[in-house]
Design a protein around this motif. Structure first.
Motif, mmCIF file in Angstrom:
data_model
loop_
_atom_site.group_PDB
_atom_site.id
_atom_site.type_symbol
_atom_site.label_atom_id
_atom_site.label_comp_id
_atom_site.label_asym_id
_atom_site.label_seq_id
_atom_site.Cartn_x
_atom_site.Cartn_y
_atom_site.Cartn_z
ATOM 1 N N UNK A 244 41.718 39.329 53.653
ATOM 2 C CA UNK A 244 42.680 38.862 52.662
ATOM 3 C C UNK A 244 43.760 39.910 52.440
ATOM 4 N N UNK A 245 44.960 39.423 52.174
ATOM 5 C CA UNK A 245 46.047 40.322 51.827
ATOM 6 C C UNK A 245 45.878 40.804 50.386
ATOM 7 N N UNK A 246 46.429 41.975 50.104
ATOM 8 C CA UNK A 246 46.326 42.560 48.767
ATOM 9 C C UNK A 246 47.366 41.949 47.828
ATOM 10 N N UNK A 247 47.043 41.965 46.549
ATOM 11 C CA UNK A 247 47.910 41.443 45.491
ATOM 12 C C UNK A 247 48.337 40.008 45.789
ATOM 13 N N UNK A 248 47.366 39.216 46.271
ATOM 14 C CA UNK A 248 47.628 37.818 46.613
ATOM 15 C C UNK A 248 46.546 36.945 45.988
ATOM 16 N N UNK A 249 46.594 36.714 44.663
ATOM 17 C CA UNK A 249 45.574 35.885 44.021
ATOM 18 C C UNK A 249 45.576 34.462 44.567
ATOM 19 N N UNK B 4 41.380 36.506 40.429
ATOM 20 C CA UNK B 4 41.165 37.890 40.849
ATOM 21 C C UNK B 4 41.798 38.100 42.224
ATOM 22 N N UNK B 5 42.122 39.351 42.548
ATOM 23 C CA UNK B 5 42.774 39.644 43.822
ATOM 24 C C UNK B 5 42.473 41.072 44.254
ATOM 25 N N UNK B 6 42.573 41.302 45.561
ATOM 26 C CA UNK B 6 42.378 42.638 46.120
ATOM 27 C C UNK B 6 43.514 43.547 45.673
ATOM 28 N N UNK C 224 38.106 46.751 46.169
ATOM 29 C CA UNK C 224 38.206 46.699 44.714
ATOM 30 C C UNK C 224 39.188 45.594 44.325
ATOM 31 N N UNK C 225 38.817 44.815 43.325
ATOM 32 C CA UNK C 225 39.614 43.659 42.937
ATOM 33 C C UNK C 225 40.012 43.753 41.475
ATOM 34 N N UNK C 226 41.193 43.245 41.177
ATOM 35 C CA UNK C 226 41.587 43.043 39.790
ATOM 36 C C UNK C 226 40.898 41.781 39.291
ATOM 37 N N UNK C 227 40.317 41.798 38.108
ATOM 38 C CA UNK C 227 39.611 40.607 37.621
ATOM 39 C C UNK C 227 40.583 39.479 37.287
ATOM 40 N N UNK C 228 40.081 38.257 37.286
ATOM 41 C CA UNK C 228 40.894 37.120 36.860
ATOM 42 C C UNK C 228 41.247 37.278 35.383
ATOM 43 N N UNK C 229 42.403 36.770 35.007
ATOM 44 C CA UNK C 229 42.875 36.937 33.629
ATOM 45 C C UNK C 229 43.462 35.635 33.098
ATOM 46 N N UNK C 230 43.320 35.452 31.803
ATOM 47 C CA UNK C 230 43.995 34.383 31.059
ATOM 48 C C UNK C 230 44.641 35.036 29.856
ATOM 49 N N UNK C 231 45.959 35.067 29.846
ATOM 50 C CA UNK C 231 46.706 35.786 28.816
ATOM 51 C C UNK C 231 47.487 34.777 27.981
ATOM 52 N N UNK C 232 47.303 34.841 26.679
ATOM 53 C CA UNK C 232 47.958 33.924 25.746
ATOM 54 C C UNK C 232 49.011 34.681 24.953
#
Length: 709
Positions: free
Chosen positions: A592-597, A624-626, A633-641
C-alpha cells in the motif's frame, strides 16, 4: 538567519511595482468597463447555486460543465471551518490528505500521490499549489487562507494545464477580486491555546476605471504542545502575517490589467516529536519560517471573437526550518548526545504564460493555444552539529512548454475535448560532491467526451501526466542512487454530475483508475551517528516499476427545506505500488502507498434556526493509513466533529458573532509518524517507537465579524 533589510525590501518590492504600474495604467485608461462586485459574490451562503468557474481549468469552464473530478470550496464554507491555513479544509475534499513534519500541514496528497516531507533534497512537487497565477508548489507554508474567494481541487494528472508539478492534481487558492463599490471588513477571533486572529479588508473603486482591494491578516497561537524541559507551552507557536493588494484597471473597452502583490511573514515554532509521544523535552526547540513576497500581472485583450491573456509572476522567498535532532536536552543521560539540524533555502521563481483562446458563442467549436516559460533558482544552506562544514547546494530549473486545447461540438448535447502539452525540462544541480544536469522532453495529453443527459452531464476521459526526474543528494548513498527517472501517470475516469428534485439536490460522482509507470517512491536509509548509539536518516527517491491508484469520489448536496441544507463528500481509494529494490537491498513486491486512506468522508449540516441564528455542524471521517513505506506504522482512523453557532444582523452594516468548537470530542489526530528506531539514551538506544505528530485537539473560540458597504 533573517536579515531585516532584505525582509523590508521583499515586502516593498511587489507593492512598489504595483503602484508604478497602476499609475502608468491610469494614464492610458480610455473608457470605463463595468465589473461585478465579487466581494458580494464571495459572501454567498452555503445554499448558493450560482455559477462557479474553475479557474485552474485551461478553458476556465463552469464546475457543472467540466468533464473531470473537481471540487470547489467557497468562502462561506472556508469561514465556517475557521480556516487559517489550507490544512484546515483538507478533510472536506474526498481522497485529499496531508502530512506535517512542520508547523503546518504543508505536504499534500491527492489520490495517494504527493510528497510527505522535504529536507536537503530538491523536489519537483507531485501536487501543484497555486495562489492565483503564482506557483507556490513546495512552499506549503504560504497557503494561508487570507481573503480567499474559493479553493479549487482538481484530482488526477493536470500536466496539460500546469506542467511537471501536477502529476497528482492541483490545489489553487483564488483571491477575492476588487469591487467597484465600497466594501470593508474586520474579523476578530480568539480561542483556546491563546489563539488570536485579526483580519481586515478594504475594497473600492479609486476612479472610474481602477478598483483595488487591500487585505491583511495576522494569526497567532501558543500551539498545543507542552515543553516539559523548558516549562513552556509556546515552543510550537503560530505567528503568521500575510497581506495582499489586488488592483484591476480597465485600460479601454477591450483590454484590462490585473495587478497583485502579496507579502508573507511567517515565524512559527516547531517542537513536535518526543520520546514518549507526550510532552517534548527539547532544549533547542525548532522553527519553521517563511519570509516571502510575490507579485503578478495579467493583461487581457479581446478582439474578433478571441481573447489574448498574458500573465507573469515573480516569487522571492526565504525559508528556514530547523529542529532539535536528539529531541532531548543536554544531561538527560551520560550517553546522550546533542544535535541541531538547520535548513535555509533562498527561492526565486519567475513565470510567463501566454494564452490565445476563441470566444465564439456557446455550442460552437473552440480552441486555446498557449506557451509557458518558468524559471526557478533554489540555494540551500544546511548546518548540522555533526557536519565539519556547512552543506551548500544550488538547484536551477528551467521549463519551456507549448500547449493547446480543442473543444469539438458533435451536437447540442455532445462535446469532445482534446488537449496536450509538450514541455522541455532542464535542471542543474551542484554541491561540494559535484554537479549534474538533467534535460528531458515531457509530453502530456488528455481526451474527454461529455454528453448532456437531461440536467446531468455524463463524461469519460483519458489523461496522461508526468513528473520530472531529479536528484538524491546525500553523499552516503551509492553513486547509482544519486538520480531517479521521470514518472508517467495514465488516468481513466468516468463520471456524472448534475441536479435532481427541481434543483434542490446536486451530485458529482467520478470513478477513476490510474496506472503509474516508473512511480517515484520515497525511501530512507538509517545510518549510525558517529560515537553515539543514535541514528540519522538519508532520504532517497527511487523508481518502482508500477503503481495503481483506483477508486471513486462523490459529492452531493440536498436543500431539504428552506432553512436546512446538507452536504456529503465521500472518497474511496485503493493505492498500491511495487516492483523495486530499496536502498537497503530489500525487494518490494506490492504494498500500500503511504498517506492513502481507503476511505474519506465529509458530512455538513447547515440549519437556519431563525432569521438571525444559524447552526453549522460538520464531520470529517478518515480511515487508518500507512505513515511511511519503510514501516507498517499506521495512523488510526478518525472521526472529527466541528460545530459553529452564528448570530448575525444584516443590513448595510452587517455584523455577526460566532461561537465555535473544533474537534468536539477531542479525537487524537495523527498527521505524521515514524517507525521504530534508536533515539533514547536512557535505554541504551534500543529500538523504540513509533513516534507521532498530532494535529488539532479540541479548541473553543469566538469570532466577531463586521462588514460595511
Amino acid at each position: 538567519m533573517y536579515k531585516t533589510s532584505k525582509k523590508v525590501s521583499l515586502l516593498l518590492t511587489p507593492i512598489a511595482i504595483s503602484c508604478s504600474l497602476l499609475y502608468a495604467s491610469s494614464l492610458h485608461a480610455m473608457q470605463v468597463i463595468e465589473g461585478n462586485d465579487s466581494s458580494q459574490a464571495g459572501r454567498d451562503d452555503l445554499t448558493s447555486v450560482e455559477r462557479i468557474v474553475v479557474t485552474a481549468d485551461l478553458s476556465q469552464r463552469d464546475l457543472s460543465e467540466l468533464p473531470a473530478s473537481a471540487f470547489v470550496i467557497g468562502e462561506a464554507a472556508i469561514n465556517s471551518r475557521q480556516a487559517r491555513h489550507i490544512q484546515d479544509i483538507i478533510g472536506m475534499v474526498p481522497n485529499l490528505n496531508f502530512s506535517s513534519g512542520a508547523s503546518r500541514g504543508k505536504f499534500l496528497q491527492i489520490r495517494g500521490i504527493g510528497e510527505r516531507s522535504q529536507f536537503a533534497e530538491p523536489i519537483n512537487p507531485s501536487i501543484g499549489l497555486f495562489l492565483n497565477d503564482i506557483d507556490i508548489s513546495g512552499i506549503g507554508g504560504l497557503a494561508t487562507v487570507n481573503d480567499i474567494r474559493q479553493i479549487e481541487v482538481l484530482s488526477g494528472p493536470q500536466s496539460v494545464a500546469s506542467g511537471a508539478n501536477s502529476i497528482g492534481g492541483i490545489v489553487k487558492l483564488v483571491s477575492n477580486a476588487p469591487s467597484d463599490d465600497l466594501f470593508a471588513n474586520v474579523n476578530i477571533s480568539y480561542g483556546q491555546f491563546n489563539e488570536s486572529r485579526l483580519a481586515g479588508t478594504y475594497s473600492n473603486a479609486l476612479s472610474n476605471n481602477i478598483s483595488t482591494r487591500v487585505s491583511i491578516q495576522q494569526t497567532k497561537s501558543d500551539g498545543f504542545i507542552k515543553n516539559a524541559f523548558l516549562n513552556t507551552d509556546d515552543t510550537n507557536r503560530i505567528d503568521e502575517t500575510t497581506a495582499s493588494i489586488i488592483t484591476s484597471v480597465a485600460l479601454n473597452a477591450v483590454s484590462s490589467l490585473d495587478i497583485s502583490a502579496f507579502t508573507f511573514d511567517i515565524d512559527n515554532g516547531y517542537d513536535i516529536f518526543s520520546l514518549d509521544n507526550a510532552s517534548t523535552l527539547a532544549d533547542k526547540p525548532g522553527f519553521d519560517r517563511v519570509d516571502a513576497s510575490a507579485g503578478s500581472l495579467k493583461y487581457n485583450y479581446r478582439f474578433d471573437q478571441h481573447k489574448l491573456q498574458v500573465s507573469a509572476y515573480l516569487l522571492d522567498a526565504q525559508t528556514e526550518y530547523g529542529f532539535d535532532e536528539d529531541w532531548t536536552f543536554v544531561g538527560i543521560h551520560p550517553d546522550g548526545y546533542s544535535s541541531f539540524d538547520f535548513y535555509q533555502r533562498d527561492i526565486k521563481r519567475t513565470g510567463l504564460d501566454i494564452k490565445l483562446a476563441s470566444t465564439i458563442a456557446r455550442g460552437q467549436n473552440s480552441y486555446l493555444l498557449g506557451a509557458n516559460i518558468t524559471d526557478s533558482d533554489e540555494d540551500l544552506l544546511r548546518q548540522n552539529t555533526f557536519f565539519e562544514s556547512d552543506y551548500l547546494s544550488t538547484y536551477e530549473r528551467s521549463n519551456q512548454s507549448v500547449f493547446g486545447q480543442y473543444v469539438h461540438v458533435l451536437n447540442d448535447k455532445t462535446n469532445i475535448t482534446s488537449a496536450g502539452r509538450v514541455e522541455r525540462f532542464n535542471t542543474d544541480f551542484a554541491d561540494a560532491v559535484g554537479s549534474s544536469n538533467i534535460s528531458d522532453t515531457l509530453v502530456a495529453a488528455s481526451l474527454a467526451l461529455d454528453y448532456q443527459l437531461g440536467e446531468n452531464l455524463v463524461f469519460a476521459s483519458i489523461s496522461r501526466g508526468y513528473k520530472a526526474a531529479g536528484y538524491n543528494i546525500d553523499a552516503r548513498l551509492a553513486a547509482d542512487s544519486r538520480t531517479f527517472d521521470p514518472e508517467y501517470n495514465m488516468n481513466y475516469e468516468i463520471g456524472v454530475k448534475g441536479r435532481a428534485y427541481d434543483g434542490l439536490a446536486t451530485l458529482n460522482l467520478t470513478f477513476f483508475y490510474m496506472q503509474r509507470d516508473d512511480a517515484q517512491v520515497s525511501d530512507s536509509v538509517l545510518f549510525a551517528i558517529d560515537d553515539t548509539g543514535a541514528s540519522s536518516f538519508a532520504d532517497a527517491i527511487g523508481n518502482a516499476d508500477t503503481g495503481t491508484n483506483k477508486g471513486f469520489e462523490f459529492s452531493g448536496t440536498w436543500d431539504i427545506a428552506g432553512n436546512w441544507y446538507l452536504q456529503t463528500n465521500v472518497g474511496y481509494l485503493d493505492a498500491t505500488f511495487g516492483g523495486y529494490t530499496k536502498e537497503n537491498g530489500e525487494f518490494v513486491g506490492i504494498q500500500q502507498q503511504a498517506h492513502a486512506p481507503k476511505y474519506t468522508a465529509y458530512l455538513a449540516s447547515n440549519w437556519q434556526l431563525s432569521t438571525s441564528v444559524n447552526w453549522f455542524v460538520d464531520i470529517d471521517v478518515k480511515d487508518d493509513f500507512r505513515l511511511g513505506i519503510n514501516h507498517d506504522v499506521r495512523a488510526p482512523s478518525t472521526t472529527v466533529i466541528n460545530s459553529e453557532l452564528t448570530w448575525r444582523a444584516m443590513g448595510k452594516h452587517a455584523y455577526s458573532f460566532k461561537l465555535w468548537v473544533k474537534n468536539v470530542t477531542d479525537k487524537a489526530i495523527v498527521t505524521r509518524g515514524f517507525g521504530s528506531f534508536p533515539n533514547d539514551p536512557r535505554d541504551g538506544y534500543s529500538t523504540n517507537g513509533p513516534y507521532f505528530q498530532f494535529g488539532q485537539p479540541r479548541q473553543i473560540g469566538v469570532t466577531f465579524n463586521y462588514d460595511w458597504e
